[in-house]
Design a protein around this motif. Sequence first.
Motif, mmCIF file in Angstrom:
data_model
loop_
_atom_site.group_PDB
_atom_site.id
_atom_site.type_symbol
_atom_site.label_atom_id
_atom_site.label_comp_id
_atom_site.label_asym_id
_atom_site.label_seq_id
_atom_site.Cartn_x
_atom_site.Cartn_y
_atom_site.Cartn_z
ATOM 1 N N GLN A 1 -10.446 -4.263 -11.952
ATOM 2 C CA GLN A 1 -10.753 -3.055 -11.181
ATOM 3 C C GLN A 1 -10.979 -3.383 -9.715
ATOM 4 O O GLN A 1 -10.534 -2.660 -8.828
ATOM 5 C CB GLN A 1 -12.003 -2.377 -11.745
ATOM 6 N N LYS A 2 -11.661 -4.492 -9.482
ATOM 7 C CA LYS A 2 -11.939 -4.921 -8.106
ATOM 8 C C LYS A 2 -10.628 -5.243 -7.386
ATOM 9 O O LYS A 2 -10.395 -4.837 -6.258
ATOM 10 C CB LYS A 2 -12.848 -6.155 -8.130
ATOM 11 N N GLU B 1 -8.657 -2.238 -6.472
ATOM 12 C CA GLU B 1 -9.266 -1.565 -5.328
ATOM 13 C C GLU B 1 -8.924 -2.298 -4.027
ATOM 14 O O GLU B 1 -8.441 -1.696 -3.069
ATOM 15 C CB GLU B 1 -10.777 -1.561 -5.544
ATOM 16 N N VAL B 2 -9.140 -3.615 -4.043
ATOM 17 C CA VAL B 2 -8.944 -4.408 -2.828
ATOM 18 C C VAL B 2 -7.471 -4.440 -2.406
ATOM 19 O O VAL B 2 -7.147 -4.397 -1.218
ATOM 20 C CB VAL B 2 -9.457 -5.859 -3.049
ATOM 21 N N GLY C 1 -5.298 -2.189 -2.837
ATOM 22 C CA GLY C 1 -4.838 -0.881 -2.367
ATOM 23 C C GLY C 1 -3.813 -0.197 -3.252
ATOM 24 O O GLY C 1 -3.057 0.651 -2.787
ATOM 25 N N CYS C 2 -3.768 -0.549 -4.526
ATOM 26 C CA CYS C 2 -2.806 0.067 -5.448
ATOM 27 C C CYS C 2 -2.947 1.595 -5.430
ATOM 28 O O CYS C 2 -1.971 2.329 -5.565
ATOM 29 C CB CYS C 2 -3.022 -0.413 -6.882
ATOM 30 N N MET C 3 -4.185 2.049 -5.272
ATOM 31 C CA MET C 3 -4.421 3.480 -5.357
ATOM 32 C C MET C 3 -4.073 4.225 -4.070
ATOM 33 O O MET C 3 -4.228 5.426 -3.986
ATOM 34 C CB MET C 3 -5.863 3.741 -5.791
ATOM 35 N N GLY D 1 -6.537 8.575 -6.570
ATOM 36 C CA GLY D 1 -5.514 7.807 -5.872
ATOM 37 C C GLY D 1 -4.409 8.685 -5.309
ATOM 38 O O GLY D 1 -4.480 9.916 -5.347
#
Length: 108
Positions: free
Chosen positions: A33-34, A37-38, A40-42, A51
């Motif tokens: 999950q981290k 997030e980092v 930028g997939c969303m 997203g």
Amino acid sequence: MKTLLLLFQLIIFCSAPALAGAAKKAPAEENAQKLIEVLGCMGCHKIKGVGGSLAIDLTLVGNGKSEEQIRAQLTIDPASRKKGFMPNYQSLPEKDLRQISTYLYNLK
Ligand code: HEC
């Protein structure tokens, strides 16, 4: 009466770690999950309603693809894609790529 109370305390004491363990996420899942997030997939993909809408919603990606196929998607050369704007994540360690694809596969 006192013994009964002690017995209850003992049961609660012993079951607490099990309850805490059930509520806690697995480290691999948390790491995935981290990373998502980092990285930028969303920015492009939606996951569970959160997203962007530039690319396919990934929430149910595991219904149509195996874990292996999801993993493969992360390192495709953009030039060989239909919609070539997904970045290539080839520089990520294999462990991270696996954790991301396992996480996405299991969302379904
Ligand atoms: C700049 C936008 C963008 C970003 C950022 C992005 N993607 Fe994508 N993604 C796309 C596009 C566009 C496609 C469709 C590619 C194609 O047509 O071949 C895609 C396809 C996929 C697919 C295949 C889905 C399917 O069912 O065909 C997966 C899995 C995926 N992305 C995962 C990720 C993950 C994980 C990340 C972050 C590490 C990520 N993407 C970041 C745009 C993006």
